[in-house]
Design an enzyme around this catalytic site. Structure first.
Site, PDB file in Angstrom:
ATOM      1  N   GLY A 285     -10.690   6.423  -5.463  1.00 11.30           N
ATOM      2  CA  GLY A 285     -10.261   7.665  -6.416  1.00 11.30           C
ATOM      3  C   GLY A 285      -9.481   6.950  -7.517  1.00 11.30           C
ATOM      4  O   GLY A 285      -8.824   5.964  -7.333  1.00 11.30           O
ATOM      5  N   GLU A 288      -5.010   9.769 -10.834  1.00 12.28           N
ATOM      6  CA  GLU A 288      -3.687   9.532 -11.328  1.00 12.28           C
ATOM      7  C   GLU A 288      -3.731   8.144 -12.007  1.00 12.28           C
ATOM      8  O   GLU A 288      -3.020   8.144 -13.025  1.00 12.28           O
ATOM      9  CB  GLU A 288      -2.610   9.948 -10.437  1.00 12.28           C
ATOM     10  CG  GLU A 288      -2.490  11.475 -10.118  1.00 12.28           C
ATOM     11  CD  GLU A 288      -2.197  11.481  -8.624  1.00 12.28           C
ATOM     12  OE1 GLU A 288      -1.361  12.555  -8.230  1.00 12.28           O
ATOM     13  OE2 GLU A 288      -2.533  10.866  -7.670  1.00 12.28           O
TER      14      GLU A 288
END
Length: 331
Positions: A285, A288
């Site tokens: 991922g 952020e």
């Protein structure tokens, strides 16, 4: 006077809740009427491209086109909990849960095909374009659609999958441990032009490299990199809540400035692929992390241009001019 400088920022970021906290994602896979596959999971779409990436993972396991995968999500009466859309965890955690569930579904499809094709085992069966095919005798085959006709209602073919991320709690005495896994890494370089008379800071160019493990969808990934860059730019140069005694002075968008297309520059995005062995097809991922290296890169570039280290953000023209004056007074 206008001056230019170059700065670099680097970061690493751990996936998931971390520190030993149970971090679980679940998924259910069902054979739908007509032969399509339903993926039921609580992956929440907040603009990160989860709808596309999760369907791609399912399609890859089951030998289908992405159009043959129907994602059922954001309805707690229909799907299991897959955790929050936070902590850069959905691609890794929920992607793994979907991959596991689809692999279990593959076995279920093989078992049913064995019965319907009158085979004595599932050996040699493969999935190809919505059919289960006996690889060494392809005349023996049955479509997902046909199986959906036979197995329906309470007898529908389905499978479940669950993935729990591996983390350990840090030792409170020594601070040692492995609180997150996996980590993702990135680096950003920017060139800025600063005007020492007006305090205006403009970005000239940038190169941004992001480790993605494996890029499930490069276009979506680059979109996240562009979006993260814009957020980092706003955080560093524009966005000021202006809190006074707990009161937000800039409480509307006419005062709280966020980047627009006019503030953005063309970014040389570099996707670094180093597949993670515990991830679905190697994918990490990056939700952020793409926001983190911009501020240090921009601040380092300002320092390179002026020799003045800025320690308060956002670097508004007023703050920048004040920092220059304070540095001059100390000489």
């Amino acid at each position: 006077m206008k001056k230019r400088g170059i700065g670099i920022g680097v970061s690493f970021y751990g996936t998931g809740y971390g520190n030993g906290f149970p971090d679980i994602s679940r998924a259910i896979i069902r054979l739908l009427p007509g032969g399509k596959i339903g993926v039921y999971c609580g992956v929440t779409e907040v603009g990160q491209g989860a709808k596309t990436a999760m369907r791609q993972i399912g399609a890859e396991v089951l030998g289908l086109n992405i159009e043959d995968i129907e994602l059922v999500h954001e309805n707690t009466s229909l799907m299991p909990d897959s955790g929050t859309a936070a902590a850069t965890r959905q691609t890794y955690n929920t992607g793994n849960a979907i991959k596991i569930a689809c692999e279990n579904m593959k076995n279920e499809l093989f078992d049913k095909a064995k019965i319907e094709l009158n085979l004595n085992s599932t050996a040699g069966l493969i999935l190809k374009d919505g059919e289960i095919v006996l690889s060494f005798f392809p005349q023996k085959r049955i479509s997902y659609a046909k199986l959906a006709e036979i197995y329906n209602g309470d007898n529908t073919i389905e499978a479940k999958g669950e993935f729990t991320a591996q983390t350990t709690e840090m030792d409170p005495e020594t601070g040692q441990g492995a609180p997150y896994w996996p980590y993702t890494f990135n680096a950003c370089a920017v060139e800025v032009e600063v005007d020492t008379e007006t305090g205006i800071i403009n970005l000239i160019r940038s190169t941004f490299a992001q480790d993605a493990g494996r890029a499930v969808n490069p276009k979506i990934l680059e979109g996240q990199m562009d979006g993260g860059f814009a957020m980092g730019l706003g955080y560093t140069l524009l966005e000021d809540l202006n809190l006074e005694n707990g009161i937000m002075k800039n409480n509307k968008f006419s005062k709280y400035l966020i980047p627009t297309a006019m503030d953005m520059i063309d970014i040389n995005n570099i996707i670094v692929e180093d597949p993670e062995t515990t991830a679905p097809y190697g994918a990490k991922g990056i939700g952020e992390p793409v926001m983190i290296p911009m501020a240090p890169a921009i601040l380092n570039a300002i320092y390179d241009a002026t020799g003045v280290r800025i320690t308060e953000m956002p670097v508004t023209p007023e703050r920048f001019i004040r920092a220059l004056k304070e540095a001059e007074d100390k000489k």
